[in-house]
Design an enzyme around this catalytic site. Structure first.
Site, PDB file in Angstrom:
ATOM      1  N   ASP B  62       1.671   0.879 -16.521  1.00 51.82           N
ATOM      2  CA  ASP B  62       1.538  -0.439 -15.885  1.00 51.82           C
ATOM      3  C   ASP B  62       2.678  -1.321 -16.381  1.00 51.82           C
ATOM      4  O   ASP B  62       2.973  -1.332 -17.579  1.00 51.82           O
ATOM      5  CB  ASP B  62       0.188  -1.092 -16.223  1.00 51.82           C
ATOM      6  CG  ASP B  62      -0.232  -2.119 -15.180  1.00 51.82           C
ATOM      7  OD1 ASP B  62      -1.352  -2.008 -14.640  1.00 51.82           O
ATOM      8  OD2 ASP B  62       0.572  -3.038 -14.891  1.00 51.82           O
ATOM      9  N   LEU B  71      -9.206 -10.908 -15.618  1.00 56.04           N
ATOM     10  CA  LEU B  71     -10.340 -10.654 -16.524  1.00 56.04           C
ATOM     11  C   LEU B  71     -11.681 -10.534 -15.811  1.00 56.04           C
ATOM     12  O   LEU B  71     -12.630  -9.998 -16.360  1.00 56.04           O
ATOM     13  CB  LEU B  71     -10.405 -11.749 -17.602  1.00 56.04           C
ATOM     14  CG  LEU B  71      -9.118 -11.900 -18.438  1.00 56.04           C
ATOM     15  CD1 LEU B  71      -9.283 -13.034 -19.446  1.00 56.04           C
ATOM     16  CD2 LEU B  71      -8.758 -10.606 -19.152  1.00 56.04           C
ATOM     17  N   ARG B  73     -12.431  -8.554 -13.574  1.00 53.67           N
ATOM     18  CA  ARG B  73     -12.767  -7.165 -13.260  1.00 53.67           C
ATOM     19  C   ARG B  73     -12.055  -6.135 -14.133  1.00 53.67           C
ATOM     20  O   ARG B  73     -12.465  -4.977 -14.179  1.00 53.67           O
ATOM     21  CB  ARG B  73     -12.453  -6.855 -11.785  1.00 53.67           C
ATOM     22  CG  ARG B  73     -10.952  -6.903 -11.485  1.00 53.67           C
ATOM     23  CD  ARG B  73     -10.645  -7.036 -10.020  1.00 53.67           C
ATOM     24  NE  ARG B  73      -9.208  -7.181  -9.837  1.00 53.67           N
ATOM     25  CZ  ARG B  73      -8.529  -8.285 -10.084  1.00 53.67           C
ATOM     26  NH1 ARG B  73      -9.155  -9.364 -10.528  1.00 53.67           N
ATOM     27  NH2 ARG B  73      -7.233  -8.340  -9.936  1.00 53.67           N
ATOM     28  N   ASN B 131      -1.326  -1.123  -4.666  1.00 56.75           N
ATOM     29  CA  ASN B 131      -0.482  -1.288  -3.475  1.00 56.75           C
ATOM     30  C   ASN B 131      -0.261   0.063  -2.790  1.00 56.75           C
ATOM     31  O   ASN B 131      -0.313   1.115  -3.427  1.00 56.75           O
ATOM     32  CB  ASN B 131       0.850  -1.943  -3.847  1.00 56.75           C
ATOM     33  CG  ASN B 131       1.666  -1.068  -4.766  1.00 56.75           C
ATOM     34  OD1 ASN B 131       2.382  -0.172  -4.310  1.00 56.75           O
ATOM     35  ND2 ASN B 131       1.557  -1.289  -6.074  1.00 56.75           N
ATOM     36  N   CYS B 171      -4.808  16.096   1.579  1.00 60.65           N
ATOM     37  CA  CYS B 171      -4.148  15.053   0.793  1.00 60.65           C
ATOM     38  C   CYS B 171      -4.370  13.704   1.487  1.00 60.65           C
ATOM     39  O   CYS B 171      -4.936  13.627   2.576  1.00 60.65           O
ATOM     40  CB  CYS B 171      -2.667  15.372   0.587  1.00 60.65           C
ATOM     41  SG  CYS B 171      -1.557  14.896   1.920  1.00 60.65           S
ATOM     42  N   CYS B 174      -2.856  13.496   4.880  1.00 60.01           N
ATOM     43  CA  CYS B 174      -3.496  14.281   5.937  1.00 60.01           C
ATOM     44  C   CYS B 174      -4.279  13.362   6.866  1.00 60.01           C
ATOM     45  O   CYS B 174      -4.344  13.599   8.065  1.00 60.01           O
ATOM     46  CB  CYS B 174      -4.444  15.320   5.341  1.00 60.01           C
ATOM     47  SG  CYS B 174      -3.639  16.792   4.668  1.00 60.01           S
ATOM     48  N   CYS B 188      -2.952 -12.092   0.270  1.00 61.04           N
ATOM     49  CA  CYS B 188      -3.624 -12.195  -1.022  1.00 61.04           C
ATOM     50  C   CYS B 188      -4.742 -13.220  -1.007  1.00 61.04           C
ATOM     51  O   CYS B 188      -5.764 -13.056  -1.653  1.00 61.04           O
ATOM     52  CB  CYS B 188      -2.610 -12.536  -2.091  1.00 61.04           C
ATOM     53  SG  CYS B 188      -1.327 -11.280  -2.188  1.00 61.04           S
ATOM     54  N   CYS B 248       1.884  17.921   3.555  1.00 65.21           N
ATOM     55  CA  CYS B 248       1.399  19.234   3.120  1.00 65.21           C
ATOM     56  C   CYS B 248       1.122  20.167   4.301  1.00 65.21           C
ATOM     57  O   CYS B 248       0.535  21.222   4.127  1.00 65.21           O
ATOM     58  CB  CYS B 248       0.163  19.085   2.220  1.00 65.21           C
ATOM     59  SG  CYS B 248      -1.361  18.657   3.069  1.00 65.21           S
TER      60      CYS B 248
END
Ligand SMILES: [Zn+2]
Lengths: 69, 269
Positions: B62, B71, B73, B131, B171, B174, B188, B248
């Site tokens: 990160d 904070l 969550r 994201n 995946c 897919c 946001c 894939c």
């Protein structure tokens, strides 16, 4: 016709077929870009929503994009 | 008993008495290397449970620092951690829970240039990013490298997760093909998430990692588990590995990792 939408039975009166675009509109999906549509287990190509038809007993799943983490 | 010390037998006794885990399963956990991408809402419970379970080496990625709006969550971070790098805050809690484990911190953004090298050290990857660019990047890099991983996503009251065994199960691409256009991603201010949703989904992902390592049970492969916590409805959607998947499938069009526009909703703002 009666379809399974997101795992639940859905009766749509006086109609024998409906396009994927029509169903998205009927279900008030405001941003179809945030949904992948699966019809009878196959992913529907975004460019074909208007001419891909959903008929009686079809299974449709809306797979929502979720970016949060 | 596979060289478990008395203290380890006590610490992990609730795993060891599980028939599907046992001392062998615990030994596998202690030898396992797992990478957690994101030390946010999902990464917090994932990292805490993997550390408590005794996963021997846990990497955590990160680039951000802890902010007060996290904070609600991101339960691995405390009020006293505000402004600290999230990886430092997370590593400290993980080591406090379990001093036996090794924690590797990566204070950086995963991108096409660094992801390959970082994931190559790990047996399993968990996506707890916020994201689409990184979610698709994690999928692509893991599928190309053949590293199993758990996809996770949350929004408002909803969550979704699936486990991917590259080459063997569906995946993320897919079904989801490509990231939605940035302008379609909820802004946001419109988005948001109930804090406990992160715990619900992240804990499911952590359980999948522990199942993968120990071999217990059946993984959430070829299946998207989704829930709507508003009505507490859980659902499994059967997915398939598609022959026309751009990654894939039989004629892949995605042959190397490229940067995808990162402009998208950051719930942490
Ligand atoms: Zn695929």
């Amino acid at each position: 016709m009666e379809i399974r939408l997101n795992g639940e039975s859905r009766f749509i009166d006086q109609i024998t077929k409906m396009s994927v675009a029509g169903l998205l509109e009927m279900e008030q999906v405001t941003s179809p870009e945030m949904v992948a549509v699966q019809l009878n287990g196959e992913i529907v190509d975004r460019g074909t929503y208007h001419n891909t038809m959903i008929v009686d007993r079809n299974e449709v799943d809306f797979l929502y994009f979720m970016a949060g983490g | 008993m596979l060289n478990l010390t008395d203290e380890q037998l006590k610490r992990y006794s609730r795993h060891i008495i599980l028939q599907d885990v046992g001392p062998e399963g615990q030994a596998k956990l202690m030898e396992a290397k797992v990478l957690v991408v994101g030390a946010g809402g999902l990464g917090s419970p994932i990292a805490l449970y993997l550390a408590a379970a005794g996963v021997g080496t846990i990497g955590i990625v990160d680039a951000d620092v802890v902010e007060i709006s996290n904070l609600q969550r991101q339960v691995i971070h405390f009020s006293s951690d505000i402004q600290r790098p999230k990886v430092d805050s997370a590593a400290e809690k993980m080591r406090a829970i379990n001093p036996e484990i090794e924690v590797n911190s990566y204070k950086l953004y995963l991108d096409a240039s660094n992801i390959k090298e970082i994931i190559s050290d790990y047996d399993f990857v968990l996506d707890g990013t916020d994201n689409f660019a990184t979610k698709f990047l994690v999928n692509d890099a893991c599928v190309m490298a053949g590293i199993p991983f758990s996809h996770g996503g949350i929004l408002r009251f909803d969550g979704q997760t699936m486990t991917v065994l590259p080459g063997r199960s569906a995946c993320y691409r897919c079904s989801f093909r490509q990231p939605p256009p940035p302008e379609a991603v909820p802004s946001c201010s419109q988005a948001g998430v109930l804090g406990a949703i992160a715990g619900m989904l992240g804990t499911i992902q952590a359980a999948e990692a522990l199942k993968f390592i120990t071999g217990a049970g059946i993984l959430l492969t070829d299946t998207l588990l989704t829930f709507d916590a508003k009505i507490m409805h859980f659902r499994r959607v059967v997915l398939k590995k598609r022959s026309d998947c751009p990654l894939c499938g039989e004629n892949p069009t995605i042959l190397d990792l490229t940067e995808i526009d990162r402009a998208t909703c950051d719930l942490s703002v």
